[in-house]
Design an enzyme around this catalytic site. Sequence first.
Site, short mmCIF file in Angstrom:
data_model
loop_
_atom_site.label_atom_id
_atom_site.label_comp_id
_atom_site.label_asym_id
_atom_site.label_seq_id
_atom_site.Cartn_x
_atom_site.Cartn_y
_atom_site.Cartn_z
N TRP A 5 0.33 9.90 -16.19
CA TRP A 5 1.19 10.40 -15.12
C TRP A 5 1.84 11.63 -15.51
O TRP A 5 2.82 11.61 -16.52
CB TRP A 5 2.18 9.28 -14.62
CG TRP A 5 1.42 8.10 -13.94
CD1 TRP A 5 1.35 6.99 -14.77
CD2 TRP A 5 0.60 8.02 -12.91
NE1 TRP A 5 0.28 6.23 -14.16
CE2 TRP A 5 -0.08 6.55 -13.04
CE3 TRP A 5 0.41 8.85 -11.66
CZ2 TRP A 5 -0.79 6.21 -11.85
CZ3 TRP A 5 -0.53 8.34 -10.67
CH2 TRP A 5 -1.06 6.89 -10.78
N TRP A 32 -6.20 -9.10 5.84
CA TRP A 32 -5.61 -8.34 4.53
C TRP A 32 -4.59 -9.10 3.73
O TRP A 32 -4.59 -9.15 2.55
CB TRP A 32 -5.34 -7.14 4.97
CG TRP A 32 -6.56 -6.06 5.02
CD1 TRP A 32 -7.07 -5.27 5.94
CD2 TRP A 32 -7.01 -5.34 3.90
NE1 TRP A 32 -7.90 -4.43 5.58
CE2 TRP A 32 -7.88 -4.28 4.24
CE3 TRP A 32 -6.70 -5.49 2.38
CZ2 TRP A 32 -8.62 -3.53 3.50
CZ3 TRP A 32 -7.38 -4.53 1.66
CH2 TRP A 32 -8.32 -3.66 2.08
N GLU A 63 -5.79 -7.21 10.01
CA GLU A 63 -4.62 -6.91 9.17
C GLU A 63 -3.99 -8.17 8.70
O GLU A 63 -3.51 -8.36 7.49
CB GLU A 63 -3.65 -6.32 10.06
CG GLU A 63 -4.01 -4.89 10.48
CD GLU A 63 -4.11 -3.97 9.04
OE1 GLU A 63 -3.29 -3.80 8.37
OE2 GLU A 63 -5.17 -3.29 9.08
N TRP A 95 -0.03 -0.50 -2.77
CA TRP A 95 0.36 0.63 -3.61
C TRP A 95 -1.16 0.72 -4.66
O TRP A 95 -1.23 1.95 -4.93
CB TRP A 95 1.40 0.36 -4.65
CG TRP A 95 2.78 0.82 -3.84
CD1 TRP A 95 3.57 0.10 -3.00
CD2 TRP A 95 3.02 2.18 -3.76
NE1 TRP A 95 4.39 0.99 -2.28
CE2 TRP A 95 4.26 2.61 -3.00
CE3 TRP A 95 2.50 3.37 -4.49
CZ2 TRP A 95 4.91 3.58 -2.81
CZ3 TRP A 95 3.48 4.52 -4.25
CH2 TRP A 95 4.27 4.64 -3.37
N TRP A 102 2.30 4.82 -9.87
CA TRP A 102 2.61 3.81 -8.53
C TRP A 102 3.46 2.71 -8.76
O TRP A 102 4.09 2.35 -7.73
CB TRP A 102 1.34 3.37 -8.24
CG TRP A 102 0.43 2.39 -9.32
CD1 TRP A 102 -0.22 2.91 -10.08
CD2 TRP A 102 0.70 1.09 -9.37
NE1 TRP A 102 -0.58 1.71 -10.58
CE2 TRP A 102 -0.09 0.69 -10.28
CE3 TRP A 102 1.59 0.12 -8.56
CZ2 TRP A 102 -0.05 -0.72 -10.64
CZ3 TRP A 102 1.46 -1.18 -8.92
CH2 TRP A 102 0.59 -1.56 -10.09
N ASN A 150 2.89 1.57 8.97
CA ASN A 150 1.84 1.39 8.03
C ASN A 150 0.79 2.49 7.66
O ASN A 150 0.67 2.74 6.44
CB ASN A 150 0.93 0.27 8.54
CG ASN A 150 -0.24 0.02 7.69
OD1 ASN A 150 0.04 -0.51 6.49
ND2 ASN A 150 -1.45 -0.01 7.79
#
Length: 478
Positions: A314, A285, A282, A390, A367, A349
Amino acid sequence: MRGLIWFRRDLRTLDNTALIDAIRAVSDSQDDNQGLLALFVVTPEQWQEHHLSPMQADLIRLRLLTLSTELKALNISLAVETVDNFSNCPSLITEVCQRFDIEQVFANAEYELNETTRDAQVEEALTEHDVAFTLCSDKCVFTPGSLLNKQGSYCKVFTPFKKTWLQRFSVEQSVVHKPKSLDVNSLYDQGLEYKGDLTYPTVDSAQWHNNTKDVIAELRRFAIERASDYQQDRDFPALDGTSLLSPYLAIGMLSVRQCIARLLNGRHPEQLNEGEQTWLSELIWREFYQHLIYFEPKLCKGRSFVLWSDNLHWQGENEHLEKWQRGETGYPIIDAAMKQLYQTGWMHNRLRMVVASFLTKDLLLDWHDGEAYFMSQLVDGDFAANNGGWQWSASTGCDAQPYFRIFNPISQGQKFDPDGSFVKQWLPELKAVPTKYVHSPWLWADFPSLDYPDPIVDHKQQREKALQMYKDAKASGS
């Protein structure tokens, strides 16, 4: 020599590269007129443009008070100045340097586009006044741009990035450095006393620590008590299975080196158990997303990583966006997560991925709307991590997988909140619902008596629409 340490999202004295380098430079100078001043710049209009959450603003406000105390112990005073936005920083920094006869400014590098532009403009202005500007590498273990693949390019997917990161890592890179106190500081009494006003709206952040001792205690407690079980516990929001350290990493109260050093405790990464290795992943990341925005400044301009996804049409409704934000979608795991975010400034998370998938692939909403809303609420808001998360969820980012990265809000609730304890904590109106129906209460015979909405969309139908939407966008090319 007289120096200036410019704090940004690195609000700590322990293991702060720019601060340590500034202290060393001042201490090593032979000038009798020595001194080091610390500065933090409040930029309300810029913060508003970046959707800085009022809760994170309050955490910054309180942290500056404790940081000022920590700096006093090092014989350094903290000045807090306010300008509208980043474009005003060159003139402000130059004026401060002239006022205090500063010869060199130290700061830790930031990698977002607005921030790199600001720093380039500050450097240009300082150079015109014969003031040196030194940017230090501090935010990541490996400076963005330094980890490349065998072809000499940056890693566009996490797995090879992590592999390269681990191959290059040595335990020495997680050494935590402590600053030394300045023996003499002629600037100590000239700094402005910070009173705690940020000229920016704030929301009480008292549930989060602002004292270094307390934050380090939380880190130590997690490493000792929960890191070993992180792999198996982290996906269950009702459990205390995550580190809850992200707010402190986001504003720099903690460094990533402190986290890794505490986790390793003298070991090498391969000696960690599965849970500990998962938490290390993590942290990697986090670095991966910092490296991405360094190589792809378009991400800071609202662009998708995958170019064809800019063609997504969208189809969602603004009314559904508002219901998603309020936690009124009729899907309990979604609504509970959104209530948690609004009330605490933080979200588990696993649930961040679930609610992001729901917004983009069930509600078919852009998004960017979710990204901005998260930043406006999160106490741990960090542009690179939020944008990366996202885009991953919306299948517009690196490793985009629209065909199987569609979370079912019912099965996700059943799998990760099996007894509904998390849902019932945040949605007390569902406390009477039997466990069998807690994630699909509309199937319960007594549902009409509940003060809870019907699902605003049908997941199965929306999933098919989402797949077609992505198919059409990809077919339209880049």
